[in-house]
Design an enzyme around this catalytic site. Sequence first.
Site, PDB file in Angstrom:
ATOM      1  N   LYS A 175       0.751  -0.815  -0.363  1.00 56.13           N
ATOM      2  CA  LYS A 175       0.637  -0.002  -0.396  1.00 56.13           C
ATOM      3  C   LYS A 175       0.946   1.439  -0.069  1.00 56.13           C
ATOM      4  O   LYS A 175       1.622   1.908   1.022  1.00 56.13           O
ATOM      5  CB  LYS A 175      -1.287  -0.582   1.173  1.00 56.13           C
ATOM      6  CG  LYS A 175      -2.409   0.997   0.846  1.00 56.13           C
ATOM      7  CD  LYS A 175      -2.263   2.180   0.717  1.00 56.13           C
ATOM      8  CE  LYS A 175      -1.700   3.122   1.315  1.00 56.13           C
ATOM      9  NZ  LYS A 175      -1.800   4.296   1.363  1.00 56.13           N
ATOM     10  N   GLY A 228       6.877   6.332   8.340  1.00 56.25           N
ATOM     11  CA  GLY A 228       5.729   7.417   7.683  1.00 56.25           C
ATOM     12  C   GLY A 228       5.841   8.350   9.305  1.00 56.25           C
ATOM     13  O   GLY A 228       6.605   7.736  10.314  1.00 56.25           O
ATOM     14  N   SER A 229       4.726   8.586  10.111  1.00 59.91           N
ATOM     15  CA  SER A 229       4.493   9.515  10.834  1.00 59.91           C
ATOM     16  C   SER A 229       4.245   9.009  12.238  1.00 59.91           C
ATOM     17  O   SER A 229       4.177   8.104  11.657  1.00 59.91           O
ATOM     18  CB  SER A 229       3.415  10.129  10.530  1.00 59.91           C
ATOM     19  OG  SER A 229       2.058   9.424  10.703  1.00 59.91           O
ATOM     20  N   GLY A 233       2.409   5.857  13.438  1.00 61.03           N
ATOM     21  CA  GLY A 233       3.126   4.584  13.688  1.00 61.03           C
ATOM     22  C   GLY A 233       2.564   4.097  14.187  1.00 61.03           C
ATOM     23  O   GLY A 233       2.864   2.594  15.084  1.00 61.03           O
ATOM     24  N   GLU A 250       9.293   2.709  10.912  1.00 54.44           N
ATOM     25  CA  GLU A 250      10.134   3.697  10.358  1.00 54.44           C
ATOM     26  C   GLU A 250       9.708   4.900  10.221  1.00 54.44           C
ATOM     27  O   GLU A 250       9.240   5.249   9.575  1.00 54.44           O
ATOM     28  CB  GLU A 250      11.162   3.460   9.583  1.00 54.44           C
ATOM     29  CG  GLU A 250      12.546   3.981   9.724  1.00 54.44           C
ATOM     30  CD  GLU A 250      12.511   5.354   9.453  1.00 54.44           C
ATOM     31  OE1 GLU A 250      12.465   6.629  10.535  1.00 54.44           O
ATOM     32  OE2 GLU A 250      11.990   5.608   8.174  1.00 54.44           O
ATOM     33  N   CYS A 284      13.093  11.736   6.365  1.00 57.27           N
ATOM     34  CA  CYS A 284      13.440  11.371   8.387  1.00 57.27           C
ATOM     35  C   CYS A 284      14.651  12.090   9.120  1.00 57.27           C
ATOM     36  O   CYS A 284      14.915  11.845   9.957  1.00 57.27           O
ATOM     37  CB  CYS A 284      12.552  10.128   8.501  1.00 57.27           C
ATOM     38  SG  CYS A 284      13.831   9.161   7.583  1.00 57.27           S
ATOM     39  N   GLU A 385       8.192  17.016  14.533  1.00 59.67           N
ATOM     40  CA  GLU A 385       9.343  16.855  13.278  1.00 59.67           C
ATOM     41  C   GLU A 385       8.608  18.281  12.705  1.00 59.67           C
ATOM     42  O   GLU A 385       7.149  18.237  12.704  1.00 59.67           O
ATOM     43  CB  GLU A 385       9.230  15.888  12.912  1.00 59.67           C
ATOM     44  CG  GLU A 385       8.951  15.400  11.275  1.00 59.67           C
ATOM     45  CD  GLU A 385       9.525  14.312  11.818  1.00 59.67           C
ATOM     46  OE1 GLU A 385      10.974  13.418  10.756  1.00 59.67           O
ATOM     47  OE2 GLU A 385       8.931  14.047  11.712  1.00 59.67           O
TER      48      GLU A 385
END
Length: 497
Positions: A175, A228-229, A233, A250, A284, A385
């Site tokens: 996905k 992703g975020s 996550g 991650e 990231c 972030e």
Amino acid sequence: MPETLRNLIGGRWTEPPPSNTIESVNPARASDVLARVPRSSEAEVDAAVDAARRAFDAWRLTPAPRRGEVLIRAGELLARRKEDLGRLVTREMGKVLKEGLGDVQEAIDMAFYMAGEGRRLSGETVPSELPDKDAKSVRVPVGVCALITPWNFPVAIPAWKIFPALVCGNTVVFKPSSLTPVCATRLVEILVEAGLPPGVLNLVHGTGSEAGGALVSHAGIDAVSFTGSCDTGEGIEQACGALHRSVSTEMGGKNAIVVMDDADLDLAVEGAIWGGFGTSGQRCTAAARIVVHEKVCDSFLEKFAGRAKALRLGDGLDPSTDVGPVVSQEQMNKVLDYIEIGRKEGARLLCGGKRKVSGSLAEGWFIEPTVFADVDPKMRIAREEIFGPVVAVIRARDLAHAIEIVNGTKYGLSSAIYTRDVNKSAIAERDMDTGLVYVNASTIGAEIQLPFGGTKGSGSGPREAGGRGGALDFFTKWKVIYRDFSGRLQKAQIDRG
């Protein structure tokens, strides 16, 4: 005319309902619509998981070197199409062309590296404590893997996940981000062309909340790998924990470059510019914080802000462009909100701070490279972030203070130090609590033959990419085998008395 993308389920490309699609647009020119993409529902996810489950036994029993041969062919196809794919990455995601080409090169490197693992999926053979008995461990595939990837590396990160999953004998439901579906489709098409059997790799487009959520919670999934975020996550980690399902996440970082008073300042500025504004700060591993020794901070700031002001914004396909757009209007608004937060917190804005809308930039989501000085480590712009071209510069009294600042966030992905003192670099390597540490280099630029990932809130589970502790440790599970050829019952430690 925009392309209409399809899902790949069980080897068949399936058309979406015309009324249920998402548009993929060029972030440098919003009127440039690349494709219309299926907004898949739970039904499409069910079909994809079922197809992967049906294909699993035949694929896991395919010899691993043969599985690796598919990846070799895929790597060759990627190499032949690198220029076209790199331009597609730039058009769909926004990064400058040299970075788009680098994105594809990472996928090429990963294809060839993981193809070799088809002949190196090693366990160990050890002596038994009993006669006429041997003992060994072997790697076996996990099963059906859900792979969920972001938009910032739309070819590389899917390759980091798909290639090791396949060579280890797993089947996959993939996905990708709904912002970069064309790149994902081209990668899947290459794997099909390389000879991947039907059902081994299934592609389901859609949103994270709908298709992604259905995939993570699906009863037929054995493992989930997500990039992703943090918010998403952490939710996936909780869901997989409740289901006793393997998960690797991650997520993010608030990465810092330390610049000591003995550093080569020009080299440090180069590293800070690349780390802070490469990919428009949408990595990231981006260097969102620069922690500078107070003795050289003013000199560093003058050089750094001067270089940031000189960076040229524009379409990434223009060879004169240094910094492209951010990926979407939503992302642009988030970054601009953080810039306003920095102002209100009392940080000193040295340059940037605005959306750029003049001339050819009017249709895109461009933000000027932004530098804040006089940043306190407790400010939100120093802790959260932002994922955009915004860099906070923080003063440090000495090395110990700098390391304290580096470690003072919930993240722990990447860090760097610029110094000519080998002892200082050794202390930094030891004490900076990040998964990646660079010495006299920026916070970005990991290589695929070593594991990639972070500590604390930057992720959990086995790391991405190669090496010990990398992707093979996630996409395989251990089986220990004891074979007794003595012809009699031996009771291990009991027989030894």
